[in-house]
Write a protein that holds these residues in place. Structure first.
Motif, short mmCIF file in Angstrom:
data_model
loop_
_atom_site.label_atom_id
_atom_site.label_comp_id
_atom_site.label_asym_id
_atom_site.label_seq_id
_atom_site.Cartn_x
_atom_site.Cartn_y
_atom_site.Cartn_z
N HIS A 252 1.01 -1.16 -0.10
CA HIS A 252 0.02 -0.10 -0.06
C HIS A 252 1.11 1.23 0.04
O HIS A 252 1.85 1.21 0.76
CB HIS A 252 -1.00 0.15 1.32
CG HIS A 252 -1.72 -1.22 1.41
ND1 HIS A 252 -1.18 -2.24 2.21
CD2 HIS A 252 -3.16 -1.65 0.77
CE1 HIS A 252 -2.36 -3.08 2.07
NE2 HIS A 252 -3.37 -2.94 1.28
N ALA A 253 0.42 2.21 -0.72
CA ALA A 253 1.30 3.48 -0.88
C ALA A 253 1.11 4.27 0.65
O ALA A 253 0.02 4.38 1.01
CB ALA A 253 0.66 4.40 -1.95
N THR A 254 2.44 4.49 0.77
CA THR A 254 2.19 5.63 2.33
C THR A 254 2.90 7.15 1.78
O THR A 254 2.37 7.85 2.77
CB THR A 254 3.15 5.03 3.43
OG1 THR A 254 2.99 5.65 4.56
CG2 THR A 254 4.64 5.13 3.07
N THR B 175 9.95 -0.87 10.32
CA THR B 175 8.93 -0.27 10.90
C THR B 175 8.94 1.06 10.71
O THR B 175 9.52 1.76 10.79
CB THR B 175 8.80 -0.41 12.46
OG1 THR B 175 8.77 -1.83 12.76
CG2 THR B 175 7.47 0.15 13.05
N VAL B 176 7.64 1.22 9.86
CA VAL B 176 7.47 2.69 9.57
C VAL B 176 5.94 3.03 9.95
O VAL B 176 5.15 2.13 10.18
CB VAL B 176 6.98 2.59 7.89
CG1 VAL B 176 6.72 4.26 7.65
CG2 VAL B 176 8.39 2.36 7.25
N ARG B 177 6.00 4.32 10.85
CA ARG B 177 4.67 4.65 11.35
C ARG B 177 4.17 6.00 10.96
O ARG B 177 4.70 6.86 10.30
CB ARG B 177 5.08 4.89 13.19
CG ARG B 177 5.42 3.52 13.76
CD ARG B 177 5.57 3.93 15.27
NE ARG B 177 5.82 2.72 15.85
CZ ARG B 177 6.71 2.13 16.09
NH1 ARG B 177 8.06 2.69 15.70
NH2 ARG B 177 7.17 0.86 17.01
N VAL C 269 10.21 12.68 3.41
CA VAL C 269 8.95 12.65 2.96
C VAL C 269 8.22 12.18 4.11
O VAL C 269 8.86 11.35 4.82
CB VAL C 269 8.66 12.33 1.74
CG1 VAL C 269 9.30 12.81 0.56
CG2 VAL C 269 9.02 11.03 1.64
N PRO C 270 7.06 12.56 4.25
CA PRO C 270 6.09 11.94 5.61
C PRO C 270 5.27 10.70 5.15
O PRO C 270 4.86 10.51 4.10
CB PRO C 270 5.17 13.02 5.69
CG PRO C 270 4.73 13.62 4.64
CD PRO C 270 6.15 13.50 3.67
N ALA C 271 5.37 9.76 6.09
CA ALA C 271 4.79 8.44 5.75
C ALA C 271 3.21 8.67 6.38
O ALA C 271 3.02 9.63 7.41
CB ALA C 271 5.23 7.35 6.70
N SER C 272 2.14 8.14 5.70
CA SER C 272 0.78 8.34 6.07
C SER C 272 0.34 7.13 6.65
O SER C 272 -0.95 7.24 7.15
CB SER C 272 -0.02 9.01 4.95
OG SER C 272 -0.04 8.15 4.00
N LEU C 273 0.89 6.00 6.44
CA LEU C 273 0.26 4.79 6.62
C LEU C 273 1.43 3.93 7.51
O LEU C 273 2.39 3.80 6.96
CB LEU C 273 -0.21 4.26 5.46
CG LEU C 273 -0.93 2.74 5.65
CD1 LEU C 273 -2.14 3.11 6.38
CD2 LEU C 273 -1.08 2.25 4.25
N ASP C 274 1.00 3.18 8.48
CA ASP C 274 2.12 2.20 9.03
C ASP C 274 2.54 1.22 8.15
O ASP C 274 1.68 0.63 7.33
CB ASP C 274 1.37 1.83 10.51
CG ASP C 274 1.39 2.93 11.59
OD1 ASP C 274 1.40 3.90 11.23
OD2 ASP C 274 0.63 2.41 12.55
N GLY C 275 3.58 0.55 8.56
CA GLY C 275 3.87 -0.92 7.80
C GLY C 275 5.16 -1.42 8.43
O GLY C 275 5.97 -0.72 9.47
#
Length: 399
Positions: free
Chosen positions: A8-10, A98-100, A36-42
């Protein structure tokens, strides 16, 4: 056999053709840094790098992803470097990382060979002094200065006044840069991945502000596919970087090609009928019916792919266009159609002047009185959050 991970695109950007742009030089033995900012966890992450508009292959000598000051080198089919042929993209191998929500993701790319600035978004990025500085902190900037990784920045960065305080009346200019087209994550099932398709007011950052306003447990990505000057119906002339291919032309790549897309926001303004007669031939002026047909085609194609569609109304025109009443009449007729066409986010009502509805409210206008300021982009983001809440994409008590 290992089951494929659902991606999924973040974060995304819409790249366009910068081969005719002379203000930004090419690269040779230099490192590019984008934050750039992440909008979704992964729990897994990968990059998509694009050479969509290049005339020759782009060699990536080395790359890395950084979060929280730690960098992790990327690979391409197990190799540290790759070549991206003209017109193609490459994805990096997945990294267990881990991306938050709201994390600042740093992407470094080392370009060892002469590389034109061809496929990009035209936004803020950093280029290094000569050399491979992937993962370096501080990062030695071209010109002899350096910058350290700043984990406290608000995105998009606002202009600053004399005292260094954010100036929210100025331009909203998000980060982006060359070759990076998307950051994708896996490991967390989102409620929605919302793709924002539009022109400059979209490109300037309301999708990122929307994502930042949403709570992390909303599990909603809001990603940007806006291009300054973009039109729905007609492509830019060759080698015109600021307009891009039309929404209809790039729909499959920029909307259906966004990993995990579930929703589409069609958020165009007046370029289709504002550019003709000024910086495009008057013969390219559409009728209202042609505009509505183009909107309807985007809607039909999105719905056929299973996406839910939200339309935004068209914000007030540039002041110089108001001297020609037929252009404002076109905006009003189109907005009336949009408001009767299903799910609508009323950007026009959100930022127009109460005393003169044909103009942006001063508190929401950038210095040109045409585009939203930082404050205006935040106002659009709040309007978008409100409509997402009304669509019940997450429980109201989570907000």
């Amino acid at each position: 056999m290992t089951e494929a991970l659902p991606w999924h695109a973040t974060w995304t950007q819409a790249v366009t053709d910068f081969r005719g742009e002379e203000d930004e030089p090419g690269f040779a033995n230099a490192t590019v840094r984008m934050t750039v900012p992440a909008s979704l966890d992964g729990s897994r992450v990968r990059l998509e790098l694009s050479n969509r508009f290049g005339d020759a292959a782009v060699r990536i000598g080395r790359g890395a992803i950084g979060i929280g000051g730690q960098f992790f080198e990327v690979a391409f089919d197990g190799l540290a470097s790759t070549e991206i042929p003209p017109g193609e993209s490459r994805r990096t191998d997945p990294i267990a990382l881990t991306v938050r929500h709201s994390d600042e993701i740093v992407v470094d790319l080392y370009l060892p060979e002469p590389t034109p600035y061809a496929t990009a978004a035209g936004f803020r990025f950093s280029r290094s002094a000569p050399g491979d500085f992937v993962g370096a902190s501080p990062f030695p900037l071209d010109g002899g200065t350096s910058e350290a990784i700043d984990e406290s920045r608000e995105f998009p960065a606002a202009n600053t006044g004399a005292a260094g305080e954010p100036d929210e009346t100025g331009w909203s200019l998000p980060a982006g840069g060359p070759f990076l087209r998307a950051i994708e994550v896996a490991g967390v099932k989102p409620r929605a991945v919302i793709v924002a398709l539009g022109g400059s007011s979209t490109a300037m950052g309301w999708p990122q502000y929307t994502a930042a306003l949403l709570p992390a447990d909303a599990k909603i990505a809001v990603v940007n596919r806006g291009i300054a000057g973009n039109r729905i119906r007609l492509d830019a002339p060759p080698l015109t970087p600021s307009w891009g291919r039309s929404g209809l032309s790039r729909f499959d790549e920029d909307v259906l090609g966004t990993a995990g897309a579930t929703h589409l926001v069609i958020a165009y303004n007046s370029n289709d009928w504002g550019l003709p007669g000024r910086i495009a031939p008057m013969a390219e002026m559409p009728s209202v019916n042609q505009l509505i047909e183009a909107y309807q085609e985007l809607i039909d194609r999105a719905q056929a792919a299973g996406l839910r569609v939200i339309l935004s109304t068209v914000m007030p025109l540039a002041p110089e266009l108001l001297a020609e009443p037929e252009r404002e009449d076109m905006r009003l007729v189109l907005n009336a159609w949009i408001r009767g066409s299903g799910h609508v986010v009323d950007f026009d009502a959100a930022v127009r002047s109460e005393t003169d509805p044909s103009r942006l409210a001063a508190k929401y206008a950038a210095p040109d009185d045409t585009h939203p300021s930082v404050n205006g982009s935040k106002r659009l983001a709040q309007a978008m959050v409100d409509i997402l809440q009304r669509l019940k994409l997450w429980p109201a008590e989570d907000v």
